[in-house]
Design an enzyme around this catalytic site. Structure first.
Site, PDB file in Angstrom:
ATOM      1  N   LYS A   1      35.689  14.831   6.360  1.00  0.00           N
ATOM      2  CA  LYS A   1      36.569  13.651   6.468  1.00  0.00           C
ATOM      3  C   LYS A   1      38.021  14.114   6.653  1.00  0.00           C
ATOM      4  O   LYS A   1      38.395  15.206   6.202  1.00  0.00           O
ATOM      5  CB  LYS A   1      36.500  12.805   5.197  1.00  0.00           C
ATOM      6  CG  LYS A   1      35.260  11.920   5.088  1.00  0.00           C
ATOM      7  CD  LYS A   1      35.430  10.989   3.894  1.00  0.00           C
ATOM      8  CE  LYS A   1      34.195  10.215   3.581  1.00  0.00           C
ATOM      9  NZ  LYS A   1      34.314   9.491   2.304  1.00  0.00           N
TER      10      LYS A   1
ATOM     11  N   SER B   1      37.651   6.015   5.513  1.00  0.00           N
ATOM     12  CA  SER B   1      36.591   7.025   5.562  1.00  0.00           C
ATOM     13  C   SER B   1      36.583   7.693   6.926  1.00  0.00           C
ATOM     14  O   SER B   1      35.530   8.003   7.482  1.00  0.00           O
ATOM     15  CB  SER B   1      35.238   6.389   5.222  1.00  0.00           C
ATOM     16  OG  SER B   1      35.130   5.132   5.836  1.00  0.00           O
TER      17      SER B   1
ATOM     18  N   HIS C   1      37.152  -1.781   0.878  1.00  0.00           N
ATOM     19  CA  HIS C   1      36.993  -2.228  -0.511  1.00  0.00           C
ATOM     20  C   HIS C   1      38.110  -1.704  -1.411  1.00  0.00           C
ATOM     21  O   HIS C   1      38.653  -2.411  -2.256  1.00  0.00           O
ATOM     22  CB  HIS C   1      35.633  -1.729  -1.024  1.00  0.00           C
ATOM     23  CG  HIS C   1      35.421  -1.941  -2.479  1.00  0.00           C
ATOM     24  ND1 HIS C   1      35.174  -3.183  -3.018  1.00  0.00           N
ATOM     25  CD2 HIS C   1      35.445  -1.074  -3.529  1.00  0.00           C
ATOM     26  CE1 HIS C   1      35.044  -3.066  -4.329  1.00  0.00           C
ATOM     27  NE2 HIS C   1      35.202  -1.811  -4.665  1.00  0.00           N
ATOM     28  N   GLN C   2      38.495  -0.444  -1.213  1.00  0.00           N
ATOM     29  CA  GLN C   2      39.411   0.229  -2.131  1.00  0.00           C
ATOM     30  C   GLN C   2      40.888  -0.142  -1.890  1.00  0.00           C
ATOM     31  O   GLN C   2      41.719  -0.007  -2.791  1.00  0.00           O
ATOM     32  CB  GLN C   2      39.193   1.743  -1.966  1.00  0.00           C
ATOM     33  CG  GLN C   2      39.806   2.624  -3.016  1.00  0.00           C
ATOM     34  CD  GLN C   2      39.303   2.393  -4.426  1.00  0.00           C
ATOM     35  OE1 GLN C   2      38.112   2.195  -4.654  1.00  0.00           O
ATOM     36  NE2 GLN C   2      40.216   2.390  -5.381  1.00  0.00           N
TER      37      GLN C   2
ATOM     38  N   LYS D   1      29.581  10.825 -15.389  1.00  0.00           N
ATOM     39  CA  LYS D   1      29.398   9.642 -14.540  1.00  0.00           C
ATOM     40  C   LYS D   1      28.232   9.938 -13.620  1.00  0.00           C
ATOM     41  O   LYS D   1      28.246  10.936 -12.892  1.00  0.00           O
ATOM     42  CB  LYS D   1      30.651   9.336 -13.718  1.00  0.00           C
ATOM     43  CG  LYS D   1      30.424   8.137 -12.787  1.00  0.00           C
ATOM     44  CD  LYS D   1      31.707   7.602 -12.188  1.00  0.00           C
ATOM     45  CE  LYS D   1      31.999   8.176 -10.838  1.00  0.00           C
ATOM     46  NZ  LYS D   1      33.029   7.409 -10.103  1.00  0.00           N
TER      47      LYS D   1
ATOM     48  N   GLY E   1      44.264  13.241  -3.312  1.00  0.00           N
ATOM     49  CA  GLY E   1      43.443  12.784  -4.448  1.00  0.00           C
ATOM     50  C   GLY E   1      41.980  12.732  -4.064  1.00  0.00           C
ATOM     51  O   GLY E   1      41.559  11.884  -3.277  1.00  0.00           O
TER      52      GLY E   1
ATOM     53  N   ASN F   1      45.115  -1.172   9.975  1.00  0.00           N
ATOM     54  CA  ASN F   1      43.678  -0.930   9.853  1.00  0.00           C
ATOM     55  C   ASN F   1      43.078  -0.921  11.250  1.00  0.00           C
ATOM     56  O   ASN F   1      43.606  -1.561  12.161  1.00  0.00           O
ATOM     57  CB  ASN F   1      43.017  -2.024   9.000  1.00  0.00           C
ATOM     58  CG  ASN F   1      41.573  -1.677   8.677  1.00  0.00           C
ATOM     59  OD1 ASN F   1      41.295  -0.607   8.151  1.00  0.00           O
ATOM     60  ND2 ASN F   1      40.645  -2.561   9.006  1.00  0.00           N
TER      61      ASN F   1
ATOM     62  N   ASP G   1      37.228  12.646   0.608  1.00  0.00           N
ATOM     63  CA  ASP G   1      36.589  13.188  -0.595  1.00  0.00           C
ATOM     64  C   ASP G   1      35.286  13.907  -0.264  1.00  0.00           C
ATOM     65  O   ASP G   1      34.431  14.076  -1.117  1.00  0.00           O
ATOM     66  CB  ASP G   1      36.353  12.064  -1.617  1.00  0.00           C
ATOM     67  CG  ASP G   1      35.524  10.924  -1.026  1.00  0.00           C
ATOM     68  OD1 ASP G   1      35.150  11.001   0.167  1.00  0.00           O
ATOM     69  OD2 ASP G   1      35.243   9.962  -1.761  1.00  0.00           O
TER      70      ASP G   1
ATOM     71  N   GLY H   1      41.482   8.858   0.795  1.00  0.00           N
ATOM     72  CA  GLY H   1      40.171   8.576   1.388  1.00  0.00           C
ATOM     73  C   GLY H   1      39.281   9.795   1.554  1.00  0.00           C
ATOM     74  O   GLY H   1      38.056   9.687   1.515  1.00  0.00           O
TER      75      GLY H   1
HETATM   76  P1  NAD Z   1      35.157   1.003   2.914  1.00  0.00           P
HETATM   77  O1  NAD Z   1      33.924   1.418   3.625  1.00  0.00           O
HETATM   78  O2  NAD Z   1      35.172  -0.316   2.219  1.00  0.00           O
HETATM   79  O3  NAD Z   1      36.382   0.988   3.959  1.00  0.00           O
HETATM   80  C1  NAD Z   1      36.540   2.054   4.882  1.00  0.00           C
HETATM   81  C2  NAD Z   1      37.897   1.966   5.559  1.00  0.00           C
HETATM   82  O4  NAD Z   1      38.003   3.089   6.427  1.00  0.00           O
HETATM   83  C3  NAD Z   1      38.079   0.712   6.428  1.00  0.00           C
HETATM   84  O5  NAD Z   1      39.427   0.289   6.362  1.00  0.00           O
HETATM   85  C4  NAD Z   1      37.771   1.222   7.835  1.00  0.00           C
HETATM   86  O6  NAD Z   1      38.402   0.490   8.849  1.00  0.00           O
HETATM   87  C5  NAD Z   1      38.352   2.633   7.733  1.00  0.00           C
HETATM   88  N1  NAD Z   1      37.809   3.551   8.726  1.00  0.00           N
HETATM   89  C6  NAD Z   1      36.549   4.064   8.770  1.00  0.00           C
HETATM   90  N2  NAD Z   1      36.411   4.868   9.841  1.00  0.00           N
HETATM   91  C7  NAD Z   1      37.606   4.848  10.489  1.00  0.00           C
HETATM   92  C8  NAD Z   1      38.097   5.460  11.675  1.00  0.00           C
HETATM   93  N3  NAD Z   1      37.327   6.272  12.409  1.00  0.00           N
HETATM   94  N4  NAD Z   1      39.365   5.221  12.039  1.00  0.00           N
HETATM   95  C9  NAD Z   1      40.157   4.419  11.291  1.00  0.00           C
HETATM   96  N5  NAD Z   1      39.766   3.811  10.168  1.00  0.00           N
HETATM   97  C10 NAD Z   1      38.496   4.023   9.775  1.00  0.00           C
HETATM   98  O7  NAD Z   1      35.527   2.167   1.930  1.00  0.00           O
HETATM   99  P2  NAD Z   1      36.436   2.127   0.616  1.00  0.00           P
HETATM  100  O8  NAD Z   1      35.586   1.813  -0.560  1.00  0.00           O
HETATM  101  O9  NAD Z   1      37.645   1.320   0.871  1.00  0.00           O
HETATM  102  O10 NAD Z   1      36.818   3.672   0.488  1.00  0.00           O
HETATM  103  C11 NAD Z   1      37.661   4.281   1.443  1.00  0.00           C
HETATM  104  C12 NAD Z   1      37.527   5.791   1.350  1.00  0.00           C
HETATM  105  O11 NAD Z   1      37.972   6.225   0.058  1.00  0.00           O
HETATM  106  C13 NAD Z   1      36.103   6.287   1.493  1.00  0.00           C
HETATM  107  O12 NAD Z   1      36.109   7.424   2.318  1.00  0.00           O
HETATM  108  C14 NAD Z   1      35.697   6.672   0.081  1.00  0.00           C
HETATM  109  O13 NAD Z   1      34.732   7.695   0.049  1.00  0.00           O
HETATM  110  C15 NAD Z   1      37.036   7.135  -0.466  1.00  0.00           C
HETATM  111  N6  NAD Z   1      37.136   7.117  -1.925  1.00  0.00           N
HETATM  112  C16 NAD Z   1      37.837   8.126  -2.490  1.00  0.00           C
HETATM  113  C17 NAD Z   1      37.988   8.168  -3.853  1.00  0.00           C
HETATM  114  C18 NAD Z   1      38.806   9.258  -4.482  1.00  0.00           C
HETATM  115  O14 NAD Z   1      38.766   9.430  -5.700  1.00  0.00           O
HETATM  116  N7  NAD Z   1      39.596   9.969  -3.729  1.00  0.00           N
HETATM  117  C19 NAD Z   1      37.400   7.176  -4.653  1.00  0.00           C
HETATM  118  C20 NAD Z   1      36.730   6.112  -4.033  1.00  0.00           C
HETATM  119  C21 NAD Z   1      36.611   6.091  -2.650  1.00  0.00           C
END
Ligand code: NAD
Length: 311
Positions: free
Chosen positions: A226, A199, A137-138, A67, A292, A159, A222, A220
């Site tokens: 974080k 994140s 988004h996730q 990927k 995860g 949230n 990764d 979250g």
């Molecule tokens: P996004 O940017 O759309 O959403 C981020 C979320 O984190 C929001 O709900 C925001 O309010 C919250 N947030 C950010 N900073 C914060 C803080 N200081 N206090 C409280 N909440 C906070 O991101 P997403 O696409 O939903 O992804 C979320 C996380 O998942 C990211 O860190 C991304 O890297 C991770 N992710 C992990 C995997 C995996 O395989 N484990 C895969 C995809 C994404």
């Protein structure tokens, strides 16, 4: 060679297919048939982008691929998703490319599937309330996949900005589940399963808030730095992950490992529970944590499934 664009991939893969693909590849990793190769991730020095490769080989399904993609922070201004990725699959006998599959939707689906697999294998059988921390988004992907794993009756969510929870409320409604926006204290008091998907760079949930019997799927974290939960939770919990060494470096486990309260040897690959080599949860009072971090083989497994289903 097959070419599957984003729209087609989105139409083809459902939660059940993603679940089966991810569960099988975790099992393959535990049996030693499937191996992730070292991840490459670099700042390209243009558009503030981070670009890299996640690759691996699953001998049980003969899935070889990579990927490629990453994070383009200014994409929103262009009307595009910040995370961009593409999966390329190869014939393991010849090295010839067999398929190129758009990977944006697949990444969301495979991440939600990993969380769902953890709930299926580790949560209490009588779990009724699902907690979601985060509304980016996730989050909706996580909710849809998680909701199918137990006979959940309600969803409680928190949230940072509560007004962003409307999307999750709509998904819960669509799934026939009651929904409530709550404080973090209320969420931990009520939820039997907690999914964290932010994140964030600091603990959002404290050890004092977590009840015995809770399953936490921390999705979250990764990247180094974080964090979503108090690292002391891990010291008193049964800890599982997709890939223990990666979890100790960039997952939720990094903080407990760095603090010396968790050894990497004590992080159990979820695949070992799937193949019944490890008992997983042993009592209704156990706190279980799934860390995860996301591995390339998950992406390859769902991409392969999309190719099969498109035939
Ligand atoms: P996004 O940017 O759309 O959403 C981020 C979320 O984190 C929001 O709900 C925001 O309010 C919250 N947030 C950010 N900073 C914060 C803080 N200081 N206090 C409280 N909440 C906070 O991101 P997403 O696409 O939903 O992804 C979320 C996380 O998942 C990211 O860190 C991304 O890297 C991770 N992710 C992990 C995997 C995996 O395989 N484990 C895969 C995809 C994404």
């Amino acid at each position: 060679m097959k070419f599957i664009d984003e729209e087609t991939a989105r139409a083809i893969i459902g939660n059940a297919e993603a679940f089966t693909a991810v569960e099988a590849v975790f099992a393959g990793m535990a049996r030693g048939y499937a191996r992730n190769f070292p991840v490459v991730r670099e700042a390209i020095g243009h558009a503030d982008a981070l670009y890299g490769f996640k690759s691996g080989f699953d001998k049980s399904t003969m899935t070889l691929g990579v990927k490629a993609g990453g994070y383009w922070p200014h994409n929103t201004e262009l009307g595009l998703t910040n995370h961009q990725s593409t999966v390329c699959l190869f014939d393991p006998d010849s090295g010839q490319p067999t398929a190129i599959v758009s990977g944006n939707h697949l990444t969301a689906m495979r991440t939600a599937a990993a969380c769902a697999v953890s709930i299926q294998h580790l949560a209490r059988a009588d779990a009724k309330t699902l907690g979601i921390v985060g509304a980016g988004h996730q989050a909706a992907f996580q909710l849809r996949a998680a909701a199918a794993q137990r006979e959940f009756e309600r969803v409680v969510a928190w949230n940072r900005s509560a007004n962003k929870l409307d999307g999750l409320a709509d998904v819960a409604l669509e799934l026939g589940l009651a929904f409530e926006s709550v404080t973090r204290d209320q969420l931990c008091e009520q939820a039997d399963v907690i999914v964290t998907i932010t994140s964030c760079h600091e603990a959002l949930l404290d050890i004092s808030q977590i009840r015995p019997g809770t399953h936490l799927a921390c999705m979250g974290t990764d990247t180094a730095g974080k964090q979503e939960i108090d690292h002391r939770i891990l010291a008193g919990a049964r800890v599982f992950s997709d890939e223990p060494i990666q979890s100790a470096q960039i997952g939720e486990c990094q903080h407990a490992v760095n603090a010396g309260t968790l050894n990497v040897e004590d992080i159990v690959p979820l695949g070992r529970v799937i193949i019944r080599e490890h008992s997983g949860r042993t009592a209704d009072t156990d706190i279980t944590v799934f860390d995860g971090t996301g591995v390339g083989l998950q992406d390859l497994a769902v991409a392969r499934r999309v190719v099969e289903l498109s035939a």
